[in-house]
Each structure stands twice: as C-alpha cells, then as structure tokens.
Design an enzyme around this catalytic site. Sequence first.
Site, PDB file in Angstrom:
ATOM      1  CB  CYS A 137      35.249  61.280  60.674  1.00  0.00           C
ATOM      2  SG  CYS A 137      34.722  61.351  61.655  1.00  0.00           S
ATOM      3  N   PRO A 193      32.162  30.200  42.941  1.00  0.00           N
ATOM      4  CG  PRO A 193      30.410  29.247  43.549  1.00  0.00           C
ATOM      5  CD  PRO A 193      31.970  28.649  42.870  1.00  0.00           C
TER       6      PRO A 193
HETATM    7  N1  PLP Z   1      37.004  33.382  41.939  1.00  0.00           N
HETATM    8  C1  PLP Z   1      38.281  34.050  41.489  1.00  0.00           C
HETATM    9  C2  PLP Z   1      39.735  34.585  41.258  1.00  0.00           C
HETATM   10  C3  PLP Z   1      38.119  35.951  42.143  1.00  0.00           C
HETATM   11  O1  PLP Z   1      38.444  37.152  41.412  1.00  0.00           O
HETATM   12  C4  PLP Z   1      36.924  36.401  42.353  1.00  0.00           C
HETATM   13  C5  PLP Z   1      36.182  37.705  43.280  1.00  0.00           C
HETATM   14  O2  PLP Z   1      36.813  38.260  43.082  1.00  0.00           O
HETATM   15  C6  PLP Z   1      35.667  35.101  42.691  1.00  0.00           C
HETATM   16  C7  PLP Z   1      36.126  34.349  41.743  1.00  0.00           C
HETATM   17  C8  PLP Z   1      34.690  35.404  43.113  1.00  0.00           C
HETATM   18  O3  PLP Z   1      33.635  36.209  42.860  1.00  0.00           O
HETATM   19  P1  PLP Z   1      32.488  36.562  43.339  1.00  0.00           P
HETATM   20  O4  PLP Z   1      32.223  36.802  44.698  1.00  0.00           O
HETATM   21  O5  PLP Z   1      31.855  37.542  42.199  1.00  0.00           O
HETATM   22  O6  PLP Z   1      31.255  34.509  42.688  1.00  0.00           O
END
Ligand code: PLP
Length: 441
Positions: free
Chosen positions: A358, A292
């Site tokens: 801008c 997450p």
């Molecule tokens: N893991 C990977 C490989 C990602 O590319 C991302 C986001 O781009 C995340 C985790 C985290 O995603 P989120 O902030 O939506 O939980």
Amino acid sequence: MATGTSLSTVFPLGSRLDERGVLLVGGCDALELAREFGTPAYVVAEDDLLARARAFVAGARQRHPDMHVVFASKAFPCTAVLSLFAQEGLWCDVATGGELFLALNAGFAPERIVMHGNAKSQAELRMALRHRVGLIVIDNFTEIERLGELIADGALADRGSEGGQPVLLRVTPDVRGETHEKISTGQADSKFGFSVEEAVQAAARVRAQSGLSLVGLHAHIGSQLLDLEPFRRAASALAGLAAESELGVLDIGGGLGVRYLEDQPEAPSIEDYLDAVVAAAGAHRGRLLIEPGRALTANAGVTLYTVESIRENVSRWVAVDGGMSDNLRPMLYDARYEAHVVGRFGGDTDCVLAGKHCESGDVIVREARLADPQPGDVVVTPATGAYGFAMANNYNGVPRPPVVFCRDGNARVVVRRESFEDLTARDEPRSREIAIGGGAG
Ligand code: PLP
C-alpha cells in the site's frame, strides 16, 4: 539437459532459455520452480556463488601472499550462503551481534570474522570479545572507551597470555566513488569511521589501552562502484597511512559493483578489481583484506513473481505478488532492475512492474518492457541476490519468500517461506488459531 539461448551476465552463470523459451536457472525450469515453491521466491544458482567465491579466493592468492576475501554478510545473510562461503575459505564481515551469530552458526572460524559497526552496543562488543573474533574494526572514540571498560571488567580474562584483541581503525580517506549518495561512505562527512587526522589520535588512544592490539586500518568507500579508480585511490591512501604508522593489516572494504541491466556496461571483472587494489596497495607486504558483498551474490540470484492484476490508465500497471517486502532497493535508492515474463522473454509492451504493497512508491521496475503480460504469468527480475533477502520485511503482513538453491537441475529450499503463523510468532500472549485457506501467499 536442454540446450538453448544463453542469457546476459545479469543472470546467474549458466542460465539460459530452453527450446520452448523458458528460463532455466541452475538447470531448473523457472515455471516449475514457481509451481513447486510458489512465488515470490528467491532462486539462487549455487554454481554461480561457488564460481565467484573461487574466482575471488584464487585470484587473491595468486596476487598477494597474504590476501583474504571477507564476505560482507549483510549482502545475503542466509545460512546456506554463509556456510558455502565458509567452506570455500572466505572470511566473514559482520556488522551487528545478529550477523555475528549467523556467521558463527554457519561455521566461520571466529578468527576469520571481522566485526564492523558504527554503533556497536556494549553487548555486541562483549560478544565479539568473548568469541575472539579475528578483528574488531573500531569506528569511533566511544567504542575505544567501551572496549576499555569491558576489558577492565574482565572481558579478556580467559585469554591468559595470548595477547590483546586485534583491532583495526576505520578511516574515511575522503575518496568519493561515483554511486548513489545513500551508499557512498568514503567522503569526509560520513557517519562511519575516523577522519585521517582523528585516526592519528585514535591510534594513540588504542595503543595506550591494554588488552587492545592495533594491527591495521580499514576503509570502505561505498557500494556499487563501477570504476576502479576510487578503489585505487583508497587502497593507496590506506597503504600510505599504514606505512607511516607501521601497521600490517589493510582492509580495503567492499563496493565492487555489478551489472543489473543488460543495457548497462559490464562491471569490472574480479580479476581487474584484484589487479587494481593489489597494485595500488603497492609495497604493502602485510595482510590485505577485501570485503565484497554484492559482487559475490547479486547476479547469482533472481526473484520469481506471479502477475496478480493488470491495470491500464496512463501506464500499464502490472502488479505482482511481491514488491517492497522482498526487494527494497528500488524504493530506497532508485535501484534499477529488468524484468521478463518467464517463457516469453523479449517483449515490447511498456509496463510499470508494481508491487502489492500500500505505497505508490512500491514499484519494482519503472520502465519494464514485457511480452504482453497477463494475470497468472510468472515474471523474473534478475540480479536480486544481494540486499533483497537481507532487507526483506513483512510490510502489509506479507510473509517473506523462500530461498531456493538450484544446481544441475535439482532444487532445494534452504530457507522456507514464512507462514502467517510466523507473523504472530513473537506475540505475547500467543494469538488464536485462525483457519487459512490455501496457505500463505
Ligand atoms: N564492507 C563494509 C564495511 C560495508 O559497509 C559494506 C556495505 O555496506 C560492504 C563491505 C559490502 O559492500 P558491497 O556489497 O557493495 O560490496
């Protein structure tokens, strides 16, 4: 401590309006914060970060014997945030050498670091091997070759008989979540990872490469997903593939969405999300990782701005002292936020909350409803704790805002505001001294 009206879950936990109607975040008066630290400023409720981190970690532990929560550091790559999560027992997802540096500097044990990236340079891979990160997530065939070359060149020489570098393969399971196309990654035609067919070939190549130990699979299907079904499908597809290939580690990526607007339904809870992925991973008894990002930090933070000008033509344009240099998301993928005048929540004047840059597209909230905003008013946009600080930039020479942690009524700066001198810090030769009246802001 003042009692008052509690606010929706868009705001950090414990936020409320005091008896004067002034916003309190982490027990701190937002008007006083603006006075003391200036605006724009990122204000973060430390207890909110802690509560979410603990809910994820405890929830994972309760549901699975070997499940770990890997913070996607790209969401808020700030040392104070990273250190707090390291202390709470989270792991860390990094996608570049710079993020790896930040994670190590913040105290994450290397074995708890997962190294991502679809275009890892040789130097970044060397750095990951040298620091012995827990997992490298291989994204493409070039990377397998690069790792092979580095190993042949002695990159693992100091490991003795410890065995090879554990790696995962990133696969795109062709699961598409309902989100903006620019943050969707799980579909077949994605710049990230191997198709399921390619993954079989990639697994054979990695297994043939001495010094690499293929231990599992990774997928990240997209971000800001508010429906649990795509996570279920991705976790179950990944578990099936891992079982066929006898691989013990499943990394289901990030993507759990959050609530940005009061009139938007609640996002799935951390508990419901964990239930869904653990159930979908089914019989998988190996290690389970989730990554997450925004679900840990977005709602912990708000941004404070000051209104600088008001212009009335077709719309009422309320221009503040920040914008696309501190929050690029509305401009990048039409992300929507709400805004309030601090001290006068709940107004009904239709406004466009614009930034100071801008670009006509520098609009933070297209359909804001504010209480008769006036120059000098402090305005708050909630839910800016993810991907705002991370994507901040110096467009128009605007110094990047500070990060202020608030807890129990006490505020502390964990990242200072950039100065004008910072804007020339990398110049060669060093620039001249210029007198600045009143500081950067
Ligand atoms: N893991 C990977 C490989 C990602 O590319 C991302 C986001 O781009 C995340 C985790 C985290 O995603 P989120 O902030 O939506 O939980």
